[in-house]
Scaffold this active site. Sequence first.
Site, mmCIF file in Angstrom:
data_model
loop_
_atom_site.group_PDB
_atom_site.id
_atom_site.type_symbol
_atom_site.label_atom_id
_atom_site.label_comp_id
_atom_site.label_asym_id
_atom_site.label_seq_id
_atom_site.Cartn_x
_atom_site.Cartn_y
_atom_site.Cartn_z
ATOM 1 N N ASP A 244 -6.440 -6.658 3.516
ATOM 2 C CA ASP A 244 -7.564 -5.805 3.126
ATOM 3 C C ASP A 244 -8.520 -6.573 2.216
ATOM 4 O O ASP A 244 -9.740 -6.607 2.430
ATOM 5 C CB ASP A 244 -7.008 -4.565 2.403
ATOM 6 C CG ASP A 244 -8.043 -3.475 2.252
ATOM 7 O OD1 ASP A 244 -9.115 -3.571 2.874
ATOM 8 O OD2 ASP A 244 -7.786 -2.524 1.504
ATOM 9 N N LYS B 138 2.831 -14.737 -0.291
ATOM 10 C CA LYS B 138 2.940 -15.157 -1.689
ATOM 11 C C LYS B 138 4.423 -15.407 -1.965
ATOM 12 O O LYS B 138 5.006 -14.848 -2.908
ATOM 13 C CB LYS B 138 2.342 -14.059 -2.595
ATOM 14 C CG LYS B 138 2.243 -14.412 -4.073
ATOM 15 C CD LYS B 138 1.286 -15.531 -4.388
ATOM 16 C CE LYS B 138 1.351 -15.879 -5.871
ATOM 17 N NZ LYS B 138 0.646 -17.148 -6.175
ATOM 18 N N TYR C 64 0.849 -1.184 0.000
ATOM 19 C CA TYR C 64 0.000 0.000 0.000
ATOM 20 C C TYR C 64 0.885 1.235 0.000
ATOM 21 O O TYR C 64 1.440 1.634 1.026
ATOM 22 C CB TYR C 64 -0.980 -0.026 1.185
ATOM 23 C CG TYR C 64 -2.274 -0.702 0.811
ATOM 24 C CD1 TYR C 64 -2.340 -1.526 -0.303
ATOM 25 C CD2 TYR C 64 -3.439 -0.514 1.539
ATOM 26 C CE1 TYR C 64 -3.512 -2.156 -0.674
ATOM 27 C CE2 TYR C 64 -4.632 -1.144 1.171
ATOM 28 C CZ TYR C 64 -4.651 -1.964 0.066
ATOM 29 O OH TYR C 64 -5.819 -2.583 -0.300
ATOM 30 N N ASP D 184 -12.556 -8.503 3.261
ATOM 31 C CA ASP D 184 -13.855 -8.270 2.605
ATOM 32 C C ASP D 184 -14.491 -9.613 2.285
ATOM 33 O O ASP D 184 -15.684 -9.830 2.485
ATOM 34 C CB ASP D 184 -13.680 -7.483 1.298
ATOM 35 C CG ASP D 184 -13.822 -5.975 1.492
ATOM 36 O OD1 ASP D 184 -13.558 -5.502 2.609
ATOM 37 O OD2 ASP D 184 -14.189 -5.276 0.521
ATOM 38 N N ASP E 271 -3.422 -16.734 -2.912
ATOM 39 C CA ASP E 271 -4.401 -17.257 -3.877
ATOM 40 C C ASP E 271 -4.998 -18.577 -3.382
ATOM 41 O O ASP E 271 -6.212 -18.778 -3.415
ATOM 42 C CB ASP E 271 -3.794 -17.398 -5.284
ATOM 43 C CG ASP E 271 -2.395 -18.000 -5.278
ATOM 44 O OD1 ASP E 271 -1.820 -18.171 -4.182
ATOM 45 O OD2 ASP E 271 -1.871 -18.301 -6.366
#
Length: 358
Positions: free
Chosen positions: A244, A187, A134, A248, A220
């Site tokens: 983040d 990742k 970010y 959701d 993933d």
Amino acid sequence: MSSTLQLAFLLGDGIGPEIVSAAVEVAKAALQMETIETEWQELPVGQIAIDEFGQAVPNQTLDVLEQVDGWILGPHDSASYPEPYLSQLNPSGSIRKHFDLFANIRPAKHFPETEALCPGTDLVIVRENTEGFYADRNTHQGTGEFMPTPDVAIAMGIITRQAVERIAHVGFQLAMQRRKKLTVVHKANVLKLTTGLFRDVCYEIAALYPEVTVDDFHIDAVTVHLLRRAPEFDVLVTENMFGDILSDMTGQLAGSLGIAPSINASANRAMAQAAHGSAPDIAGQGLANPIAMMLSTAMLLEWLSEQKQNPALLRAANLITESITQVVSAGTSTPDMGGSASTTEFASAVVSMILTKP
Ligand code: ATP
């Protein structure tokens, strides 16, 4: 220091005024039931602050936040701000950065007897809030995103041992209070150095918490595992952007994004903030689910209870959570959960439930 609890609230944009007002109303009722004397202050943020003070987060707002015990931040619709505000750090990012609120704790818990993609989900995403990919948060000055030419855009991601260590401790301490399972999300097969460091430091910290069972997944792959078997997960620790996005999804898996709460905390400050955004598509129509904002406020009271060693604050937090659960179980909910209550009708039902408790 005054013994009166000092709390602030910032309404924000979109559905912010509706859901923050509902959360404050409910918190006032719970604090009153526990006879906790509280002073509330409303502070400007977002579009109204731009209109009145020429800043999305005015200095006056930050000055008051420095003084209070904790605060509730409504969502912002910074994508709709005019320039130069559009290009600036958004309000929640700048407040998180200003106070070094490095830990974003985002639970996703299914309410019994409600519809959900993954009934029985009860997990917490522990999201590192200050670095990662970010670009608005990972530099001291300026941003980690830049354009050397009009056709080339570059973004930096940063992971430091110090930041991973402190967020890993938060995750493991939380796991110790829960089901003692922790999943590291990264990742490291592609972002080998950055998210590889994140994973490796988490495993180093794991050695200090031998009772916690640890595993790890690529970002993933973990989405598939969550869709298949979310109830098996307990605490997931991850970097900023992964956390983040993942939170959701887990909010929706547990029933609705509208029930997904969070707090942003440092060692000595905390801010309640729903995991969702300002939902401009439903703003001003009484359709917004205030549960996420109410539960975020309950999390703030729980955090304050630990900080101040005051069990009455924990009881107030539990009163909010239990009353929401009872109201939902009795069949009252907003349209995103399949019900027909408006935001204010739902808030009134929760307040009534709190006030009827012995
Ligand atoms: P941001 O970028 O700030 O996260 P966004 O526009 O990407 O914001 P949200 O504002 O979180 O995303 O909204 C995503 C979807 O979820 C929208 O369709 C919105 O209506 C719905 N939604 C979000 N919050 C609520 C809520 N409290 N109650 C009901 N629906 C909600």
